[in-house]
Design a protein around this motif. Structure first.
Motif, mmCIF file in Angstrom:
data_model
loop_
_atom_site.group_PDB
_atom_site.id
_atom_site.type_symbol
_atom_site.label_atom_id
_atom_site.label_comp_id
_atom_site.label_asym_id
_atom_site.label_seq_id
_atom_site.Cartn_x
_atom_site.Cartn_y
_atom_site.Cartn_z
ATOM 1 N N CYS A 82 0.860 -0.947 -0.398
ATOM 2 C CA CYS A 82 0.336 -0.454 -0.124
ATOM 3 C C CYS A 82 0.457 1.206 -0.041
ATOM 4 C CB CYS A 82 -1.127 0.012 1.124
ATOM 5 S SG CYS A 82 -2.081 1.542 1.146
ATOM 6 N N HIS A 102 0.292 3.936 1.183
ATOM 7 C CA HIS A 102 0.259 4.992 2.523
ATOM 8 C C HIS A 102 0.824 4.250 3.517
ATOM 9 C CE1 HIS A 102 -1.837 5.568 6.429
ATOM 10 N NE2 HIS A 102 -1.929 7.229 5.642
ATOM 11 N N ARG A 103 1.053 3.574 4.203
ATOM 12 C CA ARG A 103 1.701 3.018 5.295
ATOM 13 C C ARG A 103 2.797 1.583 4.413
ATOM 14 N NH1 ARG A 103 2.227 7.345 5.322
ATOM 15 N NH2 ARG A 103 1.939 8.798 7.723
ATOM 16 N N SER A 104 2.151 0.927 3.473
ATOM 17 C CA SER A 104 3.126 -0.042 2.829
ATOM 18 C C SER A 104 2.756 -1.231 3.464
ATOM 19 C CB SER A 104 4.681 0.084 3.477
ATOM 20 O OG SER A 104 5.307 0.151 2.720
ATOM 21 N N LEU A 105 1.408 -1.344 3.972
ATOM 22 C CA LEU A 105 0.681 -2.731 4.349
ATOM 23 C C LEU A 105 1.108 -3.813 3.088
ATOM 24 C CD1 LEU A 105 0.270 -4.086 6.842
ATOM 25 C CD2 LEU A 105 -2.109 -3.921 6.286
ATOM 26 N N CYS A 153 -7.057 -2.274 1.004
ATOM 27 C CA CYS A 153 -6.160 -2.411 2.252
ATOM 28 C C CYS A 153 -6.594 -2.788 3.253
ATOM 29 C CB CYS A 153 -5.388 -0.711 2.491
ATOM 30 S SG CYS A 153 -3.728 -1.351 3.160
ATOM 31 N N TYR A 198 -5.307 -2.057 6.184
ATOM 32 C CA TYR A 198 -4.525 -1.430 7.426
ATOM 33 C C TYR A 198 -5.883 -0.137 7.379
ATOM 34 C CZ TYR A 198 -1.027 0.638 10.658
ATOM 35 O OH TYR A 198 -0.726 1.185 12.078
ATOM 36 N N HIS A 199 -5.734 1.036 6.541
ATOM 37 C CA HIS A 199 -6.923 2.376 6.817
ATOM 38 C C HIS A 199 -7.841 2.434 5.667
ATOM 39 C CE1 HIS A 199 -2.165 2.853 7.790
ATOM 40 N NE2 HIS A 199 -3.638 3.296 9.642
ATOM 41 N N GLY A 200 -7.821 1.615 4.342
ATOM 42 C CA GLY A 200 -8.988 1.096 3.503
ATOM 43 C C GLY A 200 -8.663 1.817 2.118
ATOM 44 N N MET A 201 -7.389 1.880 2.351
ATOM 45 C CA MET A 201 -7.440 2.453 0.982
ATOM 46 C C MET A 201 -7.979 1.295 -0.472
ATOM 47 S SD MET A 201 -4.089 4.862 0.802
ATOM 48 C CE MET A 201 -3.692 4.809 -1.096
#
Ligand code: FES
Ligand SMILES: [Fe+2]
Length: 358
Positions: A66, A68-71, A85, A87-90
């Protein structure tokens, strides 16, 4: 003479300026059946990739990250329009573009990750990497008509190897090992395999090895699937391409058929072996086996698949042991013997196809 192997930790690569793998090739990324409702994360040629399907069933492969924060996106969920994603849903579409950020109206254009070229054909998902910045495939992905052939039923699986892909190529191009490694399934008398009538041919991008073993005892996998009368004539036709190997093996009652006749009967095992490097030193082995049942297609298939799996597990133990010992005895020379003709040709092809763009 042994053809050179380039394997980190085994020989000195300090002067090697080529890529570790041929890049302008279609590689098998997965069996179609592996990518369903869940995303599939897999590292291929050092690229962490996530594969998923949209609501129409089309397959996509994008970077498993991702922006955003690489999950890893492979831990997210698949939706009609793409992959979300965890983690925060992107939400990302199949081109790797983020198309939704929950709670934020604007989605910046740079909210994207890389995408890969994939083609789904005959039960396989193929992936093209490309070299020198050109990721457009030069040719279509290969076809494998055996999977659609009404004479055959087929099944498959995926193995992971703690060994470099070159050692799996060696193993499949040299079937003289069958008598020693696979006694319980497709073996038979070792001397029959070591003395097989063998012919090796090929060109710049392929190798063919044909082996005939006449008047031999049918091994366990053969007798459990086919009513042979006694001794049999066996064949093995190996067709090596840089990313996959097709092996047609089988047998007929001794003296009952011309082994060069493409429509010969008897018992057939048609193996497809997709050898896709995960890294320089680990590999994915994505395979299928097709057989021509005389009765009870599903029962015969289940038995042939189970025995093939058992056979390949035997190969995996040998190849991983071999690799560990190559690391222990690194830089020690190895010799070639008569059975290595096909494998040495394949090694030379792979060395030539590695590109100079790293
Ligand atoms: S890490 Fe993926 S949305 Fe935040
Ligand atoms: Fe084997």
């Amino acid at each position: 003479m042994s053809a050179q192997l380039h394997i980190p930790g085994v020989n000195d690569l300090s002067n090697d300026k080529t890529t570790s793998f041929p890049l302008n090739q279609w590689y098998i990324a997965a069996l179609s059946s592996e990518v369903d409702q869940q995303p599939l994360g897999r590292t291929l040629l050092n690229h962490p990739v996530v594969m998923f399907r949209d609501s129409s069933g089309d397959i996509y492969a994008i970077e498993d990250r991702c922006c955003h924060r690489s999950l890893p996106l492979s831990s997210g969920t698949v939706e009609a329009k793409g992959i979300r994603c965890g983690y925060h849903g992107m939400l990302y579409n199949g081109s790797g573009q983020c198309i939704e950020i929950p709670g934020q109206a604007m989605v910046p254009a740079k909210a994207r990750v890389g995408a890969y070229t994939v083609q789904e054909k005959d039960g396989f998902i193929w992936m093209w990497f490309g070299s020198k910045g050109n990721h457009a495939p030069l040719v279509d992905a290969p076809s494998y008509p055996i999977h659609g052939d009404s004479r055959y039923v087929w099944g498959g699986d995926v193995f992971h190897y703690e060994a470099p892909y070159q050692l799996i190529h060696d193993n499949l191009l040299d079937l003289s090992h069958v008598g020693y490694v696979h006694q319980k399934t497709i073996g038979g008398t070792p001397s029959i395999h070591m003395n097989a009538d063998m012919k090796t041919t090929g060109d710049d991008v392929s190798v063919q090895v044909v082996r005939y073993m006449r008047d031999s005892l049918p091994p366990p996998t053969y007798t459990s699937a086919y009513p042979f009368g006694g001794k049999i004539d066996r064949w093995a036709e190996i067709d090596f391409q840089p990313t996959h190997i097709k092996i047609w093996t089988g047998g007929v009652d001794a003296g009952s058929a011309d082994l060069t006749d493409p429509s010969r009967g008897g018992f057939h095992m048609r193996g497809f072996h997709g050898i896709t490097p995960e890294t320089e030193t680990t590999s994915h082995y994505i395979w299928s086996i097709a057989t021509n049942p005389v009765s009870d297609p599903q029962g015969t298939l289940a038995s042939v698949v189970a025995q093939t799996k058992y056979t390949f597990e035997e190969d995996k133990v040998v190849i991983e042991d071999q690799y560990q010992n190559m690391l222990r005895f690194k830089d020690k020379p190895m010799i070639s013997i008569h059975v290595d003709a096909g494998a040495n040709r394949a090694r030379r092809i792979m060395e030539k196809l590695r590109t100079f763009d790293r």
